[in-house]
Design an enzyme around this catalytic site. Structure first.
Site, PDB file in Angstrom:
ATOM      1  N   ASN A 114      63.922  28.573  46.488  1.00 21.76           N
ATOM      2  CA  ASN A 114      62.963  28.451  45.386  1.00 21.76           C
ATOM      3  C   ASN A 114      62.203  29.744  45.069  1.00 21.76           C
ATOM      4  O   ASN A 114      61.080  29.701  44.581  1.00 21.76           O
ATOM      5  CB  ASN A 114      62.028  27.260  45.630  1.00 21.76           C
ATOM      6  N   HIS A 117      57.283  32.426  47.743  1.00 18.13           N
ATOM      7  CA  HIS A 117      56.296  31.743  48.581  1.00 18.13           C
ATOM      8  C   HIS A 117      54.907  32.054  48.048  1.00 18.13           C
ATOM      9  O   HIS A 117      54.668  33.148  47.549  1.00 18.13           O
ATOM     10  CB  HIS A 117      56.397  32.250  50.031  1.00 18.13           C
TER      11      HIS A 117
HETATM   12  P1  GDP Z   1      55.724  25.419  49.381  1.00 19.59           P
HETATM   13  O1  GDP Z   1      54.328  25.557  49.921  1.00 19.59           O
HETATM   14  O2  GDP Z   1      55.766  25.030  47.937  1.00 19.59           O
HETATM   15  O3  GDP Z   1      56.576  26.665  49.655  1.00 19.59           O
HETATM   16  O4  GDP Z   1      56.436  24.219  50.139  1.00 19.59           O
HETATM   17  P2  GDP Z   1      56.417  23.749  51.693  1.00 19.59           P
HETATM   18  O5  GDP Z   1      55.352  24.496  52.470  1.00 19.59           O
HETATM   19  O6  GDP Z   1      56.391  22.267  51.678  1.00 19.59           O
HETATM   20  O7  GDP Z   1      57.851  24.197  52.225  1.00 19.59           O
HETATM   21  C1  GDP Z   1      58.115  25.514  52.623  1.00 19.59           C
HETATM   22  C2  GDP Z   1      59.486  25.894  52.129  1.00 19.59           C
HETATM   23  O8  GDP Z   1      60.469  25.085  52.780  1.00 19.59           O
HETATM   24  C3  GDP Z   1      59.729  25.645  50.635  1.00 19.59           C
HETATM   25  O9  GDP Z   1      59.206  26.647  49.798  1.00 19.59           O
HETATM   26  C4  GDP Z   1      61.237  25.567  50.581  1.00 19.59           C
HETATM   27  O10 GDP Z   1      61.844  26.868  50.638  1.00 19.59           O
HETATM   28  C5  GDP Z   1      61.546  24.816  51.878  1.00 19.59           C
HETATM   29  N1  GDP Z   1      61.611  23.357  51.682  1.00 19.59           N
HETATM   30  C6  GDP Z   1      60.585  22.507  51.394  1.00 19.59           C
HETATM   31  N2  GDP Z   1      60.991  21.239  51.303  1.00 19.59           N
HETATM   32  C7  GDP Z   1      62.337  21.271  51.549  1.00 19.59           C
HETATM   33  C8  GDP Z   1      63.355  20.262  51.610  1.00 19.59           C
HETATM   34  O11 GDP Z   1      63.095  19.063  51.418  1.00 19.59           O
HETATM   35  N3  GDP Z   1      64.623  20.692  51.878  1.00 19.59           N
HETATM   36  C9  GDP Z   1      64.920  22.014  52.095  1.00 19.59           C
HETATM   37  N4  GDP Z   1      66.193  22.351  52.363  1.00 19.59           N
HETATM   38  N5  GDP Z   1      63.991  22.976  52.052  1.00 19.59           N
HETATM   39  C10 GDP Z   1      62.722  22.621  51.782  1.00 19.59           C
END
Ligand code: GDP
Length: 139
Positions: A114, A117
């Site tokens: 995505n 960060h």
């Molecule tokens: P952020 O704060 O928007 O970056 O999201 P999070 O802290 O929840 O997750 C950290 C990172 O883990 C995300 O930016 C994605 O790269 C990855 N990620 C989050 N949710 C998922 C998921 O359900 N599946 C996978 N494969 N990667 C995920």
């Protein structure tokens, strides 16, 4: 409100796709000042440390593999309300849910790959900035 900071990483997918310059330009045009910036690559150990909060999640191994597959651009960004405003600029974690014009809507592939960060709190922004940069590297 006093200026504060957030930590961003342009992730390996976006760096490899040649989108770093466009993303940095969007960040600057959105009012963020760059305090520190570098092209670097996370080791497996450093990626596991950065994402330790997610270590029990099913996607943790894939996330660490992705974040170590190539170089990233790490940066400390300064702006009033930096954490919240940057989260708005990057959009939802899953680009399918990200608003039009957000960095993830423009450049992300899927919920994992995505593009960027952004810190989720002032406290984590300070921890993450220190994770990537020494005090003398910040301006
Ligand atoms: P952020 O704060 O928007 O970056 O999201 P999070 O802290 O929840 O997750 C950290 C990172 O883990 C995300 O930016 C994605 O790269 C990855 N990620 C989050 N949710 C998922 C998921 O359900 N599946 C996978 N494969 N990667 C995920």
């Amino acid at each position: 409100m006093a200026s504060n900071i957030t930590l961003t990483m342009i992730k390996p997918d976006a760096v490899a796709a040649g989108n770093s310059g466009k993303i940095i330009d969007l960040i600057i045009q959105s009012g963020f000042k760059i305090q520190a910036m570098k092209l670097t690559r996370l080791s497996k150990e450093k990626a596991e440390e950065f994402y330790a909060v997610h270590k029990e999640r099913g996607f943790f191994g894939d996330l660490v593999k992705f974040m170590t597959e190539g170089p990233i651009v790490a940066a400390v960004l300064e702006k009033d309300n930096a954490v919240e405003d940057f989260r708005k600029l990057i959009g939802a974690t899953n680009p399918a849910n990200a608003a039009e014009g957000t960095i993830r809507k423009l450049y992300a592939t899927d919920i994992e790959r995505n593009a960027v960060h952004g810190s989720d709190s002032d406290e984590n922004a300070a921890i993450e900035a220190s994770f990537h940069f020494a005090g003398v590297e910040r301006f």
